[in-house]
Design a protein around this motif. Structure first.
Motif, PDB file in Angstrom:
ATOM      1  N   VAL A   1     -10.070   9.353   0.640  1.00 37.69           N
ATOM      2  CA  VAL A   1      -8.783   9.824   1.162  1.00 37.69           C
ATOM      3  C   VAL A   1      -7.733   9.912   0.058  1.00 37.69           C
ATOM      4  O   VAL A   1      -6.532   9.950   0.322  1.00 37.69           O
ATOM      5  CB  VAL A   1      -8.285   8.892   2.295  1.00 37.69           C
ATOM      6  CG1 VAL A   1      -9.156   9.032   3.518  1.00 37.69           C
ATOM      7  CG2 VAL A   1      -8.233   7.438   1.826  1.00 37.69           C
ATOM      8  N   GLY A   2      -8.207   9.929  -1.192  1.00 38.08           N
ATOM      9  CA  GLY A   2      -7.307  10.129  -2.324  1.00 38.08           C
ATOM     10  C   GLY A   2      -6.513   8.914  -2.757  1.00 38.08           C
ATOM     11  O   GLY A   2      -5.474   9.053  -3.414  1.00 38.08           O
ATOM     12  N   LEU A   3      -6.993   7.715  -2.412  1.00 34.97           N
ATOM     13  CA  LEU A   3      -6.284   6.493  -2.801  1.00 34.97           C
ATOM     14  C   LEU A   3      -6.976   5.822  -3.983  1.00 34.97           C
ATOM     15  O   LEU A   3      -8.199   5.863  -4.102  1.00 34.97           O
ATOM     16  CB  LEU A   3      -6.230   5.508  -1.627  1.00 34.97           C
ATOM     17  CG  LEU A   3      -5.451   5.962  -0.391  1.00 34.97           C
ATOM     18  CD1 LEU A   3      -5.571   4.917   0.712  1.00 34.97           C
ATOM     19  CD2 LEU A   3      -3.985   6.205  -0.731  1.00 34.97           C
ATOM     20  N   LYS A   4      -6.170   5.218  -4.869  1.00 38.02           N
ATOM     21  CA  LYS A   4      -6.709   4.509  -6.023  1.00 38.02           C
ATOM     22  C   LYS A   4      -6.174   3.083  -6.065  1.00 38.02           C
ATOM     23  O   LYS A   4      -5.059   2.817  -5.627  1.00 38.02           O
ATOM     24  CB  LYS A   4      -6.317   5.233  -7.319  1.00 38.02           C
ATOM     25  CG  LYS A   4      -6.980   6.592  -7.512  1.00 38.02           C
ATOM     26  CD  LYS A   4      -6.601   7.180  -8.854  1.00 38.02           C
ATOM     27  CE  LYS A   4      -7.278   8.532  -9.089  1.00 38.02           C
ATOM     28  NZ  LYS A   4      -6.915   9.107 -10.400  1.00 38.02           N
ATOM     29  N   ARG A   5      -6.997   2.193  -6.601  1.00 38.03           N
ATOM     30  CA  ARG A   5      -6.575   0.807  -6.745  1.00 38.03           C
ATOM     31  C   ARG A   5      -5.604   0.685  -7.915  1.00 38.03           C
ATOM     32  O   ARG A   5      -5.826   1.227  -8.985  1.00 38.03           O
ATOM     33  CB  ARG A   5      -7.797  -0.084  -7.015  1.00 38.03           C
ATOM     34  CG  ARG A   5      -7.464  -1.565  -7.189  1.00 38.03           C
ATOM     35  CD  ARG A   5      -8.704  -2.398  -7.451  1.00 38.03           C
ATOM     36  NE  ARG A   5      -9.328  -2.021  -8.701  1.00 38.03           N
ATOM     37  CZ  ARG A   5     -10.548  -1.490  -8.812  1.00 38.03           C
ATOM     38  NH1 ARG A   5     -11.249  -1.257  -7.723  1.00 38.03           N
ATOM     39  NH2 ARG A   5     -11.063  -1.177  -9.980  1.00 38.03           N
ATOM     40  N   ASN A   6      -4.480   0.007  -7.696  1.00 33.87           N
ATOM     41  CA  ASN A   6      -3.510  -0.244  -8.760  1.00 33.87           C
ATOM     42  C   ASN A   6      -3.936  -1.496  -9.508  1.00 33.87           C
ATOM     43  O   ASN A   6      -3.747  -2.610  -9.039  1.00 33.87           O
ATOM     44  CB  ASN A   6      -2.104  -0.418  -8.177  1.00 33.87           C
ATOM     45  CG  ASN A   6      -1.032  -0.460  -9.260  1.00 33.87           C
ATOM     46  OD1 ASN A   6      -1.285  -0.894 -10.379  1.00 33.87           O
ATOM     47  ND2 ASN A   6       0.160   0.003  -8.923  1.00 33.87           N
ATOM     48  N   ILE A   7      -4.540  -1.308 -10.661  1.00 33.23           N
ATOM     49  CA  ILE A   7      -5.101  -2.422 -11.413  1.00 33.23           C
ATOM     50  C   ILE A   7      -4.030  -3.417 -11.848  1.00 33.23           C
ATOM     51  O   ILE A   7      -4.281  -4.625 -11.956  1.00 33.23           O
ATOM     52  CB  ILE A   7      -5.895  -1.909 -12.644  1.00 33.23           C
ATOM     53  CG1 ILE A   7      -6.800  -3.025 -13.194  1.00 33.23           C
ATOM     54  CG2 ILE A   7      -4.950  -1.381 -13.699  1.00 33.23           C
ATOM     55  CD1 ILE A   7      -7.926  -3.395 -12.289  1.00 33.23           C
ATOM     56  N   LYS A   8      -2.785  -2.926 -12.069  1.00 35.23           N
ATOM     57  CA  LYS A   8      -1.710  -3.807 -12.517  1.00 35.23           C
ATOM     58  C   LYS A   8      -1.247  -4.753 -11.408  1.00 35.23           C
ATOM     59  O   LYS A   8      -0.696  -5.811 -11.672  1.00 35.23           O
ATOM     60  CB  LYS A   8      -0.528  -2.979 -13.017  1.00 35.23           C
ATOM     61  CG  LYS A   8      -0.828  -2.201 -14.303  1.00 35.23           C
ATOM     62  CD  LYS A   8       0.388  -1.440 -14.776  1.00 35.23           C
ATOM     63  CE  LYS A   8       0.089  -0.692 -16.071  1.00 35.23           C
ATOM     64  NZ  LYS A   8       1.267   0.078 -16.555  1.00 35.23           N
ATOM     65  N   LYS A   9      -1.471  -4.359 -10.164  1.00 30.32           N
ATOM     66  CA  LYS A   9      -1.062  -5.195  -9.041  1.00 30.32           C
ATOM     67  C   LYS A   9      -2.219  -6.002  -8.466  1.00 30.32           C
ATOM     68  O   LYS A   9      -2.035  -6.775  -7.530  1.00 30.32           O
ATOM     69  CB  LYS A   9      -0.454  -4.330  -7.939  1.00 30.32           C
ATOM     70  CG  LYS A   9       0.880  -3.701  -8.309  1.00 30.32           C
ATOM     71  CD  LYS A   9       1.457  -2.942  -7.126  1.00 30.32           C
ATOM     72  CE  LYS A   9       2.821  -2.352  -7.462  1.00 30.32           C
ATOM     73  NZ  LYS A   9       3.403  -1.620  -6.307  1.00 30.32           N
TER      74      LYS A   9
END
Length: 215
Positions: free
Chosen positions: A53-61
């Protein structure tokens, strides 16, 4: 998250006879597993389903915490920050499970909440019984937040008692330098139940609820 099939997965930790591998609230998600490999499998499930669904994990958070020795952690070529504690839904979770720092933090927040209501609590137009009810309704809940999981030892019990007496003395405008006993302060306030007693009631209610769910 539901489509990732986490709830059906056997990966996770056992608690009260149930398998738990994720905690979700709004956009906050915590994944739990008993090994690094299992945790990575959960993360990859979430990443794969999110990508659809076009979502990515925010590695910084994204943070990782382990109950044991862990200096660094990578997944998919990305380095994640390893922490020894983090705030989840308003409560501090630590690697060693020690709740003393969390209790101190909550009592400090309670003191700040008390200070924020100074203008109301010092008003001569409000009766003392009403002020006591305000403290019990607006100050104590701040200091007690998450107390169901607290382990209260002698040192913590003393801190809780000291915080309650600080609240009542501040309410009555009695400085610590005044030669007035704690008992006389409590006799004037006439609290129905001590702060520690309220915490104990919540803990008993919480564990009773857990036992009923387990049955």
């Amino acid at each position: 998250m539901r489509k990732a099939g986490l709830d059906e997965s056997k990966v996770g930790i056992k608690f009260a006879g149930r398998n738990i591998n994720n905690l979700r609230y709004a956009d906050d998600t915590t994944l739990m597993a008993e090994s690094e490999e299992e945790l990575k499998s959960l993360l990859m499930r979430v990443k794969k389903e999110s990508a659809k669904v076009g979502l990515k994990r925010n590695i910084k958070k994204t943070k990782i915490m382990a109950f044991g020795s862990l200096n660094s952690w990578q997944i998919d070529g990305e380095e994640m920050e390893v922490v020894t504690d983090f705030i989840f839904l308003g409560s501090k979770i630590t690697t060693n499970g020690d709740r003393s720092q969390e209790i101190k933090r909550c009592l400090i927040l309670g003191r700040k909440a008390m200070a924020n209501l100074d203008s109301i609590l010092k008003s001569r137009d409000i009766t003392l019984p009403t002020k006591v009810r305000i403290v019990r309704a607006m100050i104590f809940p701040v200091a007690m937040y998450g107390c169901e999981s607290w382990t209260i030892r002698k040192a913590e019990r003393q801190r809780i008692e000291a915080f309650e007496l600080w609240c009542w003395r501040r309410l009555l405008r009695v400085p610590w330098t005044a030669k007035r006993s704690n008992q006389s302060v409590l006799e004037e306030i006439k609290p129905d139940c001590s702060l520690e007693g309220q915490i104990l009631k919540l803990k008993l209610k919480y564990f009773g609820h857990l036992m009923r769910r387990k049955d």
